[in-house]
Design an enzyme around this catalytic site. Structure first.
Site, PDB file in Angstrom:
ATOM      1  N   LYS A 128      71.816  50.549  49.360  1.00 17.28           N
ATOM      2  CA  LYS A 128      71.237  49.218  49.572  1.00 17.28           C
ATOM      3  C   LYS A 128      70.743  49.009  51.003  1.00 17.28           C
ATOM      4  O   LYS A 128      69.866  48.186  51.248  1.00 17.28           O
ATOM      5  CB  LYS A 128      72.253  48.124  49.221  1.00 17.28           C
ATOM      6  CG  LYS A 128      72.489  47.995  47.737  1.00 17.28           C
ATOM      7  CD  LYS A 128      73.102  46.653  47.411  1.00 17.28           C
ATOM      8  CE  LYS A 128      73.160  46.461  45.899  1.00 17.28           C
ATOM      9  NZ  LYS A 128      73.897  45.278  45.499  1.00 17.28           N
ATOM     10  N   LYS A 172      69.546  45.567  38.715  1.00 12.18           N
ATOM     11  CA  LYS A 172      68.868  44.269  38.812  1.00 12.18           C
ATOM     12  C   LYS A 172      67.800  44.289  39.891  1.00 12.18           C
ATOM     13  O   LYS A 172      66.804  43.587  39.810  1.00 12.18           O
ATOM     14  CB  LYS A 172      69.887  43.180  39.155  1.00 12.18           C
ATOM     15  CG  LYS A 172      70.973  42.988  38.131  1.00 12.18           C
ATOM     16  CD  LYS A 172      71.819  41.782  38.526  1.00 12.18           C
ATOM     17  CE  LYS A 172      73.182  41.797  37.882  1.00 12.18           C
ATOM     18  NZ  LYS A 172      74.278  42.112  38.831  1.00 12.18           N
ATOM     19  N   LYS A 213      70.095  54.670  37.956  1.00 11.63           N
ATOM     20  CA  LYS A 213      70.685  53.738  36.999  1.00 11.63           C
ATOM     21  C   LYS A 213      69.880  52.453  36.895  1.00 11.63           C
ATOM     22  O   LYS A 213      69.170  52.074  37.837  1.00 11.63           O
ATOM     23  CB  LYS A 213      72.139  53.456  37.369  1.00 11.63           C
ATOM     24  CG  LYS A 213      72.286  52.599  38.585  1.00 11.63           C
ATOM     25  CD  LYS A 213      73.611  51.878  38.647  1.00 11.63           C
ATOM     26  CE  LYS A 213      73.517  50.907  39.806  1.00 11.63           C
ATOM     27  NZ  LYS A 213      74.109  49.640  39.693  1.00 11.63           N
TER      28      LYS A 213
HETATM   29  P1  TYM Z   1      77.022  44.250  39.434  1.00 13.19           P
HETATM   30  O1  TYM Z   1      76.736  42.787  39.509  1.00 13.19           O
HETATM   31  O2  TYM Z   1      76.036  45.169  40.047  1.00 13.19           O
HETATM   32  O3  TYM Z   1      77.200  44.691  37.925  1.00 13.19           O
HETATM   33  C1  TYM Z   1      78.093  44.045  37.022  1.00 13.19           C
HETATM   34  C2  TYM Z   1      78.754  45.080  36.121  1.00 13.19           C
HETATM   35  O4  TYM Z   1      77.759  45.811  35.396  1.00 13.19           O
HETATM   36  C3  TYM Z   1      77.950  47.222  35.584  1.00 13.19           C
HETATM   37  N1  TYM Z   1      76.634  47.880  35.613  1.00 13.19           N
HETATM   38  C4  TYM Z   1      76.293  48.889  34.812  1.00 13.19           C
HETATM   39  N2  TYM Z   1      76.968  49.542  33.838  1.00 13.19           N
HETATM   40  C5  TYM Z   1      76.297  50.550  33.195  1.00 13.19           C
HETATM   41  N3  TYM Z   1      75.029  50.910  33.483  1.00 13.19           N
HETATM   42  C6  TYM Z   1      74.324  50.274  34.452  1.00 13.19           C
HETATM   43  N4  TYM Z   1      73.070  50.624  34.719  1.00 13.19           N
HETATM   44  C7  TYM Z   1      74.951  49.217  35.163  1.00 13.19           C
HETATM   45  N5  TYM Z   1      74.550  48.392  36.167  1.00 13.19           N
HETATM   46  C8  TYM Z   1      75.602  47.582  36.421  1.00 13.19           C
HETATM   47  C9  TYM Z   1      78.618  47.334  36.954  1.00 13.19           C
HETATM   48  O5  TYM Z   1      79.312  48.560  37.091  1.00 13.19           O
HETATM   49  C10 TYM Z   1      79.536  46.119  36.929  1.00 13.19           C
HETATM   50  O6  TYM Z   1      80.744  46.436  36.256  1.00 13.19           O
HETATM   51  N6  TYM Z   1      80.431  44.922  43.053  1.00 13.19           N
HETATM   52  C11 TYM Z   1      80.239  44.489  41.683  1.00 13.19           C
HETATM   53  C12 TYM Z   1      80.690  43.088  41.421  1.00 13.19           C
HETATM   54  C13 TYM Z   1      82.091  42.787  41.817  1.00 13.19           C
HETATM   55  C14 TYM Z   1      83.272  43.164  41.124  1.00 13.19           C
HETATM   56  C15 TYM Z   1      84.335  42.584  41.857  1.00 13.19           C
HETATM   57  C16 TYM Z   1      83.500  43.924  39.995  1.00 13.19           C
HETATM   58  C17 TYM Z   1      82.463  42.060  42.894  1.00 13.19           C
HETATM   59  N7  TYM Z   1      83.808  41.913  42.910  1.00 13.19           N
HETATM   60  C18 TYM Z   1      85.652  42.760  41.456  1.00 13.19           C
HETATM   61  C19 TYM Z   1      84.835  44.110  39.583  1.00 13.19           C
HETATM   62  C20 TYM Z   1      85.885  43.520  40.314  1.00 13.19           C
HETATM   63  C21 TYM Z   1      78.741  44.556  41.355  1.00 13.19           C
HETATM   64  O7  TYM Z   1      77.905  44.498  42.210  1.00 13.19           O
HETATM   65  O8  TYM Z   1      78.472  44.556  40.007  1.00 13.19           O
END
Ligand code: TYM
Length: 352
Positions: free
Chosen positions: A136, A218, A215
């Site tokens: 990022k 967003k 992957k």
């Molecule tokens: P985020 O917002 O990017 O994504 C949310 C969840 O979706 C999963 N994900 C995917 N799974 C499969 N294939 C993909 N292409 C894909 N893109 C996203 C992510 O692995 C995630 O589970 N840092 C985290 C948010 C967060 C969090 C937490 C998660 C903040 N605090 C505490 C768990 C516990 C994030 O940016 O997810």
């Protein structure tokens, strides 16, 4: 993590214990309200969250992590609209506020407070090694300190609730390892307050982008939004990247490297999998045939979610988020009392 910590083998007294007073393990996960909820988020995370809520064997908390979304440049008005949009999306997907605790991260101030305290036991070097930070931050004119310390806030999100299970996609596993390491380091320095959280991966932990370049994400413009209208959804799926070696219909395909097959495995009834593989490897179907079947599988699950989303009221949802934040705050306040106590912080004045 490649980092070898001398504390890596310190046993946590929580290893065999259950996290919550009712003896149920506690599950927590979060999602950033940026861009739009896409099929990777859904298959990799949100759909498994719903399964966990429905199974009702663990206490579940899910958090819209708005404080994480400010680590890159953003518009405040846009963020507010996204928080509401994501909340509607998640409830439509089945995160029923009557059955789970759904809340917005910054409504519970203890997340940022605990993040600061945990930063005191988190080595600077570990944060520089985080893949997501490198991706990022790469090539950007402005890289915020918050983007660098992002994984510390994520550790706080989890440890604040003493969660033992964290359902995520595979891109978050490295952050989870850091959270585990942080629980151990904290225990070594101040005593056993936090259990070590374990990741729980779905059957589709990594959905690739429709351009095949990494992957689905967003921020990369390579996603299919979950609530996209039917025609736009199909047009994107139709053009999605498959097996790079399959240039014409007569080339045999390789399901094991194909993103479309990965999604079939997660969505299409298992009695069809052998037929899909056979038609792909035997070059009997073209990729578009295979995608049509996948589209039907998506439609079967998504049509009811779209209908539900349209019927939701934003007013009621705000109320539910307020209730969710109150429930979360109670747990958070208890943990923070313990944390301040073992860390020797505060005036110990009555009532604080
Ligand atoms: P985020 O917002 O990017 O994504 C949310 C969840 O979706 C999963 N994900 C995917 N799974 C499969 N294939 C993909 N292409 C894909 N893109 C996203 C992510 O692995 C995630 O589970 N840092 C985290 C948010 C967060 C969090 C937490 C998660 C903040 N605090 C505490 C768990 C516990 C994030 O940016 O997810």
């Amino acid at each position: 993590m490649s980092h070898k910590s001398p504390l890596a083998h310190t046993l946590s007294p929580f290893d065999d214990a259950r996290a919550t007073p009712r003896g149920r393990a506690r599950v927590l996960s979060g999602i950033q309200p940026t861009g739009e909820l896409h099929i990777g988020n859904w298959l990799g995370a949100v759909r498994t969250w719903v399964a966990q809520i429905e199974a009702d064997v663990e206490d579940t908390l899910f958090c819209i992590v708005d404080a994480h979304a400010i680590t890159v440049p953003y518009e405040p008005a846009d963020l507010q609209a996204r928080i509401e949009g994501f909340a509607l999306d998640l409830v439509a997907c089945g995160l029923d506020p009557e059955k789970t605790t759904l809340f917005v991260q910054s409504d519970v101030r203890e997340h940022t407070e605990l993040a600061w305290y945990l930063a005191s036991v988190t080595p600077y070097g570990d944060l520089g090694r985080m893949t997501q930070f490198k991706e990022k931050g790469e090539g950007k004119d402005f890289v915020s300190t918050a983007l660098f310390t992002y994984p510390v806030l994520m550790s706080a999100d989890i440890l604040l609730y003493k969660a033992t299970v964290v359902p995520v996609g595979d891109d978050q596993v490295q952050h989870l390892e850091l959270a585990r390491e942080t629980a151990r380091r904290f225990a070594h320095r101040f005593g056993p307050v936090f259990p070590e959280p374990q990741p729980r991966l779905s059957s589709a932990p990594r959905i690739m982008g429709i351009d095949g370049d990494g992957k689905m994400s967003k921020s990369k413009g390579n996603a299919i939004s979950l609530f996209e209208d039917k025609d736009a959804f199909w047009n994107k799926l139709r053009g999605a990247f498959t097996d790079p070696q399959r240039l014409k219909k007569s080339d045999p395909g390789r399901p094991e490297v194909c993103n479309i097959y990965t999604m079939h495995k997660a969505l299409t009834p298992s009695d069809k999998h052998a037929e899909i593989r056979d038609n792909c490897t035997g070059a009997k179907w073209g990729c578009v045939d295979c995608k049509k079947l996948l589209f039907e599988s998506f439609e079967r699950e998504l049509v009811p979610l779209r209908t539900k989303r349209e019927a939701l009221s934003a007013g009621k949802l705000r109320e539910a988020l307020g209730d969710g934040a109150s429930k979360a705050r109670k747990i958070a306040a208890e943990t923070m009392r313990e944390v301040r106590d073992v860390m020797g912080l505060g005036s110990r004045a009555a009532g604080l």
